[in-house]
Structures are given as structure tokens and as C-alpha cells.
Design an enzyme around this catalytic site. Structure first.
Site, PDB file in Angstrom:
ATOM      1  N   ARG A 104       0.889  -1.175   0.000  1.00 28.67           N
ATOM      2  CA  ARG A 104       0.000   0.000   0.000  1.00 28.67           C
ATOM      3  C   ARG A 104       0.914   1.209   0.000  1.00 28.67           C
ATOM      4  NH1 ARG A 104      -5.433   1.233   3.480  1.00 28.67           N
ATOM      5  NH2 ARG A 104      -6.182  -0.072   1.769  1.00 28.67           N
ATOM      6  N   HIS A 131      -7.084   1.016  -6.604  1.00 30.10           N
ATOM      7  CA  HIS A 131      -7.326   0.130  -5.453  1.00 30.10           C
ATOM      8  C   HIS A 131      -7.978  -1.138  -5.994  1.00 30.10           C
ATOM      9  CE1 HIS A 131      -7.703  -1.215  -1.475  1.00 30.10           C
ATOM     10  NE2 HIS A 131      -8.558  -0.339  -0.971  1.00 30.10           N
ATOM     11  N   GLN A 134     -10.059  -3.560  -3.866  1.00 31.41           N
ATOM     12  CA  GLN A 134     -11.387  -3.016  -3.564  1.00 31.41           C
ATOM     13  C   GLN A 134     -12.313  -3.204  -4.770  1.00 31.41           C
ATOM     14  OE1 GLN A 134     -12.260  -1.609  -0.452  1.00 31.41           O
ATOM     15  NE2 GLN A 134     -14.268  -1.996  -1.343  1.00 31.41           N
ATOM     16  N   ASP A 223     -17.199   7.317  -1.694  1.00 30.75           N
ATOM     17  CA  ASP A 223     -15.942   7.123  -0.956  1.00 30.75           C
ATOM     18  C   ASP A 223     -15.696   8.423  -0.193  1.00 30.75           C
ATOM     19  OD1 ASP A 223     -13.411   6.269  -0.085  1.00 30.75           O
ATOM     20  OD2 ASP A 223     -12.436   6.573  -2.026  1.00 30.75           O
ATOM     21  N   ARG A 291     -13.856  -8.527   0.826  1.00 32.06           N
ATOM     22  CA  ARG A 291     -12.425  -8.255   0.617  1.00 32.06           C
ATOM     23  C   ARG A 291     -11.605  -9.519   0.899  1.00 32.06           C
ATOM     24  NH1 ARG A 291     -10.227  -3.156   0.756  1.00 32.06           N
ATOM     25  NH2 ARG A 291      -8.388  -4.433   0.349  1.00 32.06           N
TER      26      ARG A 291
HETATM   27  N1   CP Z   1     -11.394  -0.199   2.027  1.00 32.36           N
HETATM   28  C1   CP Z   1     -10.146  -0.304   2.521  1.00 32.36           C
HETATM   29  O1   CP Z   1      -9.149  -0.454   1.780  1.00 32.36           O
HETATM   30  O2   CP Z   1     -10.086  -0.242   3.864  1.00 32.36           O
HETATM   31  P1   CP Z   1      -8.759  -0.093   4.730  1.00 32.36           P
HETATM   32  O3   CP Z   1      -8.130   1.225   4.373  1.00 32.36           O
HETATM   33  O4   CP Z   1      -9.232  -0.177   6.150  1.00 32.36           O
HETATM   34  O5   CP Z   1      -7.818  -1.211   4.370  1.00 32.36           O
HETATM   35  N1  NVA Z   2      -9.875   6.814  -1.409  1.00 32.55           N
HETATM   36  C1  NVA Z   2      -9.552   6.355  -0.085  1.00 32.55           C
HETATM   37  C2  NVA Z   2      -9.817   4.900   0.034  1.00 32.55           C
HETATM   38  C3  NVA Z   2      -9.590   4.319   1.400  1.00 32.55           C
HETATM   39  C4  NVA Z   2      -9.779   2.829   1.437  1.00 32.55           C
HETATM   40  C5  NVA Z   2      -8.093   6.652   0.229  1.00 32.55           C
HETATM   41  O1  NVA Z   2      -7.250   6.548  -0.673  1.00 32.55           O
HETATM   42  O2  NVA Z   2      -7.807   7.046   1.358  1.00 32.55           O
END
Ligand code: CP
Ligand code: NVA
Length: 306
Positions: A104, A131, A134, A223, A291
Site C-alpha cells: 500500500r 485500489h 477493492q 468514498d 475483501r
Molecule cells: N477499504 C479499505 O481499503 O479499507 P482499509 O483502508 O481499512 O484497508
Molecule cells: N480513497 C480512499 C480509500 C480508502 C480505502 C483513500 O485513498 O484514502
């Protein structure tokens, strides 16, 4: 040449996406233990996080365990992409310890360079662009709900960001009509809309008006307005996005049996009204649980399970 990975949903063909969704539905035991060596030793999976996580960390760790592997969680500052050592040295080193590497990251180019330098599959666990884990869980949740996404209308209201991009890729590959409602400056460019529309049999439209996007929709997604790393823009963003909240009134414009979805974490009173996310149309908990299933499905695919 690097091995197959998952940096974007589009790293899968349309047929492969269908296979991943089907693998995601299978009982874990039926997938074998692809993260175990031929002599029965668990292979590692490096899970490196430059940003916080709840769902992604827990679902990936448990999916690795279900596939016979051993997850190794590491915070980004410990490995220090390009600060402690170059991304490429980290990729080459991790490939000798692990059967899979996932990250990440703030910058998508970091996960691309990791992919280029690793000799094991690399998975993007969220970048500024994408992502994909997701997007796969969102697709699985909607396919479980509707049976098939062909011809379904999927609306996304808010910031055209990593989540909206991966969702759009999955929707168009699966034949859905993807409707975006985003404020100017936070929307998809014309070239991005053309790219999306070329991905499959679905289609994409964009508007500034949430009511137009949501009218008759079968699923309504949103989101956060302030993604991780954008905290300094919070005041400005709250002003820009004020008219893009998913309220009960907005949901009443969708199909009568429409579902509400959100990747989470959610900010009640901002992008979504509490009565929507906590109401009967909400599928956010199933979406989050999916997920785990989609992470297991895509890792099984990348490790050669048919
Ligand atoms: N939706 C998602 O990626 O959640 P987290 O940031 O908690 O991993
Ligand atoms: N768009 C958000 C998604 C979190 C899972 C971010 O990047 O923070």
C-alpha cells in the site's frame, strides 16, 4: 520479465476477471495450499503498508493463511522505499523470502517498480491511482447481489479517485453502465473516460449532477472526500463536495431496490448520511467481508490455481 501481478483491475482480461470472481466464491480448502512449498513449508507473503489499513491488512493476512502461507506485516517506514534503500533492492530482496509481495503506497510508481524488480507476484493494496483489491470486492458484492452486472447501472458519487477508477474498470469489464457524478476538478478526464469505455462491453457517462447519475441506478457507491495523504486539503474539499453527499433523498432517485456501497472507512454526515449507510439498502459490511474472499481468489489466480 516480471511475473503476473495485480496493480490495476485491468491487469486481468475480462475472462480472467470472471475466473477470479469464481475462485473468490470457492471454499478455501478447494483452492489447495498454493502458498505452501512442495515440501510442505509455508511461503511468506510480505504485506507492506505506507498508509493505515483495517480491511486490507486483515483480509490479506487471513487470505494468505487460508492459502497455506505466512503473512509478514511491515510498516512502510521500516522498509523505507527510496529512503532507506531503493525500491528495486527491496523487491529483489523480498523475492528471496516470500512467495508474494503486496504494498500500500502513496505513489503508484513505487508499486510499479516493485513489480518490475520482484520475481514473485506483486499486488497493489492501494495507491494514489488504483485500489484493485477493492474493485474486485465491489464487483463480487454486486455480482452476488444481482447475479450478473450486464446492463446494470452503477453510480459513483464523489471524488474520482483510486476507488472510483478501479470500480469503473471492473464495472465496464463486466458489462455495467458506470455513471459518475463528480465536481469539476475532481472528475475523470476525457481521455480517462475513453480509456474506461474501451475496457469491455459496459459504458461510462459523467455528470456534475448526483441526481442525474443516481436516477434509476441499481447500486450507488461513494468514498471519502479526503483520501489518505490529502489531509491538508480537507477544508477545501469539504467545501467542494458538499452537494455530493449520498442522502436518503438522493437514494430515493435510484431504483426501488438499489443498494448502497462504500469501501470504508466512511465519514457519516459528510459523503453519506448515517441513515443510508446504516439502513437496509446498505451492503457495506458484506462488501468489506468480500475483501477476504476476493483477496483469496486473486492470490489463488496469480499463484496458478485454475
Ligand atoms: N477499504 C479499505 O481499503 O479499507 P482499509 O483502508 O481499512 O484497508
Ligand atoms: N480513497 C480512499 C480509500 C480508502 C480505502 C483513500 O485513498 O484514502
Amino acid at each position: 520479465m516480471s511475473v503476473r501481478g495485480l496493480l490495476n483491475v485491468t491487469d486481468l482480461s475480462v475472462d480472467e476477471l470472471a475466473l477470479v470472481l469464481s475462485l473468490s466464491r470457492r471454499e478455501p480448502a478447494s483452492l489447495g495450499r498454493p502458498l505452501t512449498s512442495s515440501t510442505g513449508v509455508s511461503l511468506g507473503a510480505a504485506l507492506i503498508f505506507e498508509k493505515p489499513s483495517n480491511r486490507t491488512r486483515h483480509s490479506m493476512e487471513m487470505a494468505v493463511v487460508q492459502l497455506g502461507g505466512y503473512p509478514v506485516y511491515t510498516r512502510g517506514e521500516e522498509v523505507g522505499f527510496d529512503t532507506r534503500e531503493p525500491v528495486e533492492d527491496i523487491g529483489r530482496m523480498m523475492s528471496g523470502y516470500h512467495g508474494l509481495v503486496a504494498a500500500r503506497v502513496f505513489s503508484h510508481s513505487v508499486v510499479e517498480r516493485l513489480h518490475e524488480s520482484c520475481s514473485v507476484p506483486v499486488i497493489n493494496m492501494l495507491s494514489d491511482e488504483s485500489h484493485p483489491l477493492q474493485g474486485l470486492a465491489d464487483a463480487l458484492t454486486m455480482v452476488n447481489e444481482f447475479g450478473d452486472l450486464t446492463g446494470r447501472i452503477v453510480a459513483f458519487v464523489g471524488d474520482y479517485n483510486n476507488v472510483a477508477r478501479s470500480l469503473g474498470e471492473a464495472c465496464i469489464m463486466l458489462g455495467a453502465h458506470y455513471r459518475l457524478a463528480c465536481p469539476t476538478g475532481y472528475n475523470a478526464s476525457d481521455s480517462e473516460l475513453s480509456r474506461l469505455s474501451s475496457l469491455g462491453t459496459g459504458s461510462v457517462e459523467q455528470t456534475n449532477d448526483p441526481v442525474v447519475a443516481v436516477s434509476g441506478a441499481h447500486a450507488v457507491h461513494t468514498d471519502t472526500w479526503v483520501s489518505m495523504g490529502q489531509e491538508t486539503e480537507k477544508a477545501e474539499r469539504l467545501g467542494v463536495f458538499g452537494a455530493y453527499a449520498v442522502s436518503q433523498s438522493l437514494m430515493s432517485r435510484a431504483a426501488s431496490d438499489a443498494i448502497f456501497m462504500h469501501c470504508l472507512p466512511a465519514y457519516r454526515g459528510y459523503e453519506v448520511e448515517a441513515s443510508v449507510i446504516d439502513g437496509s439498502a446498505s451492503r457495506v459490511i458484506q462488501q468489506g467481508h468480500n475483501r477476504l474472499h476476493s483477496a483469496r481468489g486473486v492470490m489463488a489466480f496469480l499463484l496458478g490455481v485454475k
